[in-house]
Design a protein around this motif. Structure first.
Motif, PDB file in Angstrom:
ATOM      1  N   SER A 188      -1.855  20.152 -11.675  1.00  0.00           N
ATOM      2  CA  SER A 188      -3.127  19.897 -12.329  1.00  0.00           C
ATOM      3  C   SER A 188      -4.118  19.380 -11.294  1.00  0.00           C
ATOM      4  CB  SER A 188      -2.958  18.871 -13.438  1.00  0.00           C
ATOM      5  OG  SER A 188      -4.211  18.459 -13.910  1.00  0.00           O
ATOM      6  N   PRO A 189      -5.223  20.081 -11.079  1.00  0.00           N
ATOM      7  CA  PRO A 189      -6.213  19.606 -10.112  1.00  0.00           C
ATOM      8  C   PRO A 189      -6.782  18.247 -10.507  1.00  0.00           C
ATOM      9  CG  PRO A 189      -6.713  21.861 -10.790  1.00  0.00           C
ATOM     10  CD  PRO A 189      -5.586  21.376 -11.629  1.00  0.00           C
ATOM     11  N   LEU A 190      -6.921  18.001 -11.803  1.00  0.00           N
ATOM     12  CA  LEU A 190      -7.427  16.717 -12.276  1.00  0.00           C
ATOM     13  C   LEU A 190      -6.482  15.583 -11.877  1.00  0.00           C
ATOM     14  CD1 LEU A 190      -9.512  15.136 -13.917  1.00  0.00           C
ATOM     15  CD2 LEU A 190      -8.129  15.596 -15.933  1.00  0.00           C
ATOM     16  N   ALA A 191      -5.199  15.791 -12.079  1.00  0.00           N
ATOM     17  CA  ALA A 191      -4.222  14.761 -11.716  1.00  0.00           C
ATOM     18  C   ALA A 191      -4.175  14.546 -10.207  1.00  0.00           C
ATOM     19  CB  ALA A 191      -2.835  15.141 -12.235  1.00  0.00           C
ATOM     20  N   MET A 192      -4.290  15.628  -9.450  1.00  0.00           N
ATOM     21  CA  MET A 192      -4.265  15.502  -7.994  1.00  0.00           C
ATOM     22  C   MET A 192      -5.500  14.744  -7.516  1.00  0.00           C
ATOM     23  SD  MET A 192      -2.585  15.857  -5.369  1.00  0.00           S
ATOM     24  CE  MET A 192      -1.564  17.147  -4.787  1.00  0.00           C
ATOM     25  N   GLY A 193      -6.668  15.050  -8.084  1.00  0.00           N
ATOM     26  CA  GLY A 193      -7.891  14.330  -7.728  1.00  0.00           C
ATOM     27  C   GLY A 193      -7.798  12.858  -8.068  1.00  0.00           C
ATOM     28  N   LEU A 194      -7.235  12.562  -9.233  1.00  0.00           N
ATOM     29  CA  LEU A 194      -7.039  11.176  -9.642  1.00  0.00           C
ATOM     30  C   LEU A 194      -6.103  10.443  -8.678  1.00  0.00           C
ATOM     31  CD1 LEU A 194      -7.554   9.023 -11.847  1.00  0.00           C
ATOM     32  CD2 LEU A 194      -5.483   9.861 -12.954  1.00  0.00           C
ATOM     33  N   ALA A 195      -5.029  11.093  -8.302  1.00  0.00           N
ATOM     34  CA  ALA A 195      -4.078  10.470  -7.377  1.00  0.00           C
ATOM     35  C   ALA A 195      -4.708  10.248  -6.006  1.00  0.00           C
ATOM     36  CB  ALA A 195      -2.822  11.331  -7.246  1.00  0.00           C
ATOM     37  N   LEU A 196      -5.458  11.216  -5.514  1.00  0.00           N
ATOM     38  CA  LEU A 196      -6.099  11.055  -4.204  1.00  0.00           C
ATOM     39  C   LEU A 196      -7.185   9.985  -4.256  1.00  0.00           C
ATOM     40  CD1 LEU A 196      -6.303  14.749  -2.987  1.00  0.00           C
ATOM     41  CD2 LEU A 196      -4.764  12.945  -2.185  1.00  0.00           C
TER      42      LEU A 196
ATOM     43  N   LEU B  21       0.822  -1.205   0.000  1.00  0.00           N
ATOM     44  CA  LEU B  21       0.000   0.000   0.000  1.00  0.00           C
ATOM     45  C   LEU B  21       0.856   1.254   0.000  1.00  0.00           C
ATOM     46  CD1 LEU B  21      -2.795  -1.042   2.506  1.00  0.00           C
ATOM     47  CD2 LEU B  21      -2.946  -0.898   0.028  1.00  0.00           C
ATOM     48  N   THR B  22       1.952   1.227   0.742  1.00  0.00           N
ATOM     49  CA  THR B  22       2.852   2.377   0.782  1.00  0.00           C
ATOM     50  C   THR B  22       3.488   2.618  -0.578  1.00  0.00           C
ATOM     51  OG1 THR B  22       3.310   1.911   3.108  1.00  0.00           O
ATOM     52  CG2 THR B  22       4.862   3.364   1.958  1.00  0.00           C
ATOM     53  N   VAL B  23       3.922   1.553  -1.232  1.00  0.00           N
ATOM     54  CA  VAL B  23       4.520   1.678  -2.562  1.00  0.00           C
ATOM     55  C   VAL B  23       3.485   2.195  -3.553  1.00  0.00           C
ATOM     56  CG1 VAL B  23       5.497   0.368  -4.486  1.00  0.00           C
ATOM     57  CG2 VAL B  23       6.316  -0.031  -2.177  1.00  0.00           C
ATOM     58  N   ALA B  24       2.259   1.660  -3.504  1.00  0.00           N
ATOM     59  CA  ALA B  24       1.206   2.103  -4.421  1.00  0.00           C
ATOM     60  C   ALA B  24       0.885   3.575  -4.211  1.00  0.00           C
ATOM     61  CB  ALA B  24      -0.042   1.248  -4.243  1.00  0.00           C
ATOM     62  N   ALA B  25       0.811   4.006  -2.964  1.00  0.00           N
ATOM     63  CA  ALA B  25       0.528   5.409  -2.673  1.00  0.00           C
ATOM     64  C   ALA B  25       1.662   6.299  -3.181  1.00  0.00           C
ATOM     65  CB  ALA B  25       0.324   5.602  -1.176  1.00  0.00           C
ATOM     66  N   GLY B  26       2.885   5.866  -2.987  1.00  0.00           N
ATOM     67  CA  GLY B  26       4.027   6.637  -3.463  1.00  0.00           C
ATOM     68  C   GLY B  26       4.043   6.770  -4.974  1.00  0.00           C
ATOM     69  N   VAL B  27       3.749   5.669  -5.660  1.00  0.00           N
ATOM     70  CA  VAL B  27       3.704   5.699  -7.124  1.00  0.00           C
ATOM     71  C   VAL B  27       2.584   6.622  -7.599  1.00  0.00           C
ATOM     72  CG1 VAL B  27       3.202   4.287  -9.165  1.00  0.00           C
ATOM     73  CG2 VAL B  27       4.793   3.462  -7.443  1.00  0.00           C
ATOM     74  N   ALA B  28       1.426   6.566  -6.938  1.00  0.00           N
ATOM     75  CA  ALA B  28       0.301   7.416  -7.325  1.00  0.00           C
ATOM     76  C   ALA B  28       0.644   8.891  -7.144  1.00  0.00           C
ATOM     77  CB  ALA B  28      -0.942   7.050  -6.522  1.00  0.00           C
ATOM     78  N   LEU B  29       1.228   9.231  -6.019  1.00  0.00           N
ATOM     79  CA  LEU B  29       1.582  10.629  -5.786  1.00  0.00           C
ATOM     80  C   LEU B  29       2.704  11.092  -6.709  1.00  0.00           C
ATOM     81  CD1 LEU B  29       1.288  10.823  -1.913  1.00  0.00           C
ATOM     82  CD2 LEU B  29      -0.236  11.799  -3.615  1.00  0.00           C
ATOM     83  N   TYR B  30       3.654  10.217  -6.980  1.00  0.00           N
ATOM     84  CA  TYR B  30       4.713  10.566  -7.925  1.00  0.00           C
ATOM     85  C   TYR B  30       4.132  10.797  -9.313  1.00  0.00           C
ATOM     86  CZ  TYR B  30       8.872  10.288 -10.822  1.00  0.00           C
ATOM     87  OH  TYR B  30       9.843  10.554 -11.726  1.00  0.00           O
ATOM     88  N   GLY B  31       3.204   9.930  -9.710  1.00  0.00           N
ATOM     89  CA  GLY B  31       2.564  10.088 -11.016  1.00  0.00           C
ATOM     90  C   GLY B  31       1.812  11.400 -11.111  1.00  0.00           C
ATOM     91  N   ALA B  32       1.141  11.779 -10.035  1.00  0.00           N
ATOM     92  CA  ALA B  32       0.402  13.038 -10.037  1.00  0.00           C
ATOM     93  C   ALA B  32       1.351  14.232 -10.105  1.00  0.00           C
ATOM     94  CB  ALA B  32      -0.473  13.132  -8.805  1.00  0.00           C
ATOM     95  N   SER B  33       2.482  14.146  -9.430  1.00  0.00           N
ATOM     96  CA  SER B  33       3.409  15.273  -9.434  1.00  0.00           C
ATOM     97  C   SER B  33       4.136  15.406 -10.768  1.00  0.00           C
ATOM     98  CB  SER B  33       4.427  15.132  -8.299  1.00  0.00           C
ATOM     99  OG  SER B  33       5.310  14.064  -8.572  1.00  0.00           O
ATOM    100  N   CYS B  34       4.220  14.328 -11.518  1.00  0.00           N
ATOM    101  CA  CYS B  34       4.892  14.366 -12.810  1.00  0.00           C
ATOM    102  C   CYS B  34       3.952  14.732 -13.948  1.00  0.00           C
ATOM    103  CB  CYS B  34       5.529  13.015 -13.116  1.00  0.00           C
ATOM    104  SG  CYS B  34       6.886  12.624 -12.030  1.00  0.00           S
ATOM    105  N   PHE B  35       2.652  14.791 -13.673  1.00  0.00           N
ATOM    106  CA  PHE B  35       1.681  15.044 -14.726  1.00  0.00           C
ATOM    107  C   PHE B  35       1.756  16.486 -15.175  1.00  0.00           C
ATOM    108  CE2 PHE B  35      -1.921  13.902 -17.153  1.00  0.00           C
ATOM    109  CZ  PHE B  35      -2.649  15.063 -17.297  1.00  0.00           C
ATOM    110  N   VAL B  36       1.933  16.700 -16.461  1.00  0.00           N
ATOM    111  CA  VAL B  36       1.962  18.030 -17.043  1.00  0.00           C
ATOM    112  C   VAL B  36       0.989  18.010 -18.211  1.00  0.00           C
ATOM    113  CG1 VAL B  36       3.368  19.777 -18.188  1.00  0.00           C
ATOM    114  CG2 VAL B  36       4.350  18.368 -16.386  1.00  0.00           C
ATOM    115  N   VAL B  37       0.069  18.947 -18.223  1.00  0.00           N
ATOM    116  CA  VAL B  37      -0.903  19.029 -19.302  1.00  0.00           C
ATOM    117  C   VAL B  37      -0.175  19.379 -20.592  1.00  0.00           C
ATOM    118  CG1 VAL B  37      -2.980  20.221 -20.106  1.00  0.00           C
ATOM    119  CG2 VAL B  37      -2.661  19.763 -17.685  1.00  0.00           C
ATOM    120  N   PRO B  38      -0.449  18.632 -21.686  1.00  0.00           N
ATOM    121  CA  PRO B  38       0.223  18.959 -22.952  1.00  0.00           C
ATOM    122  C   PRO B  38      -0.055  20.399 -23.357  1.00  0.00           C
ATOM    123  CG  PRO B  38      -0.953  16.882 -23.126  1.00  0.00           C
ATOM    124  CD  PRO B  38      -1.321  17.491 -21.803  1.00  0.00           C
TER     125      PRO B  38
END
Length: 165
Positions: free
Chosen positions: A59-67, A7-24
């Protein structure tokens, strides 16, 4: 312990993915290289450039998705093929009266230990599921009392426990 680590690894990956998301198209662009003649022609035929949207990488969308993903991972039960814990509780509530310790209090030779299950051709999850669902002989049918998932769980529990009784 291993569930917590997953669960910790999954949460870390999700938050990392959200922080790396940049809208084209939101990344800052450098000025194109052109000579002065090209610039004059470009200015003559171009419309005024619209104001660009925020150039922030947030991106609020990416943050919502990650949360949302984080809440699903932390709040949900893992999807397992069989829930042995649930199978044990169903066994104790419905089967243990006759089959405590893998024995059979009604017909002593019809135990649910591995050797007897093999002898009677029942050392198979499908066969145990059929037996629990439809009953046979002195054993009542539980197909109307238990749901399909509960029957699968108790069948897997009996199968996994048969060689330990």
């Amino acid at each position: 312990m291993s569930r917590t680590a997953c669960l910790t690894v999954a949460a870390g990956v999700a938050l990392y993915g959200a922080s790396c998301f940049v809208v084209p198209g939101s990344a800052p662009r450098g000025a194109p290289l052109m000579n002065s003649a090209m610039a004059d022609v470009e200015l003559a035929f171009s419309a005024p450039a619209p104001e660009s949207a925020s150039t922030s990488a947030f991106s609020p969308l990416a943050m919502g998705l990650a949360l949302g993903l984080l809440a699903a991972v932390l709040g949900g039960r893992p999807a397992l093929a069989a829930d042995l814990e649930n199978g044990e509780s169903i066994f104790l509530g419905n089967c243990a009266a006759c089959h405590a310790g893998g024995n059979n209090s009604v017909r002593a030779e019809k135990k649910i230990k591995k050797e007897e299950l093999i002898t009677y051709g029942k050392y198979d999850i499908g066969a145990i599921t059929t037996q629990v669902t439809n009953g046979y002989g002195a054993m009542p049918a539980f197909g109307e009392k238990l749901g399909p998932d509960d029957i699968d769980d108790v069948a897997n529990y009996v199968y996994n426990k048969a060689d330990k009784w």
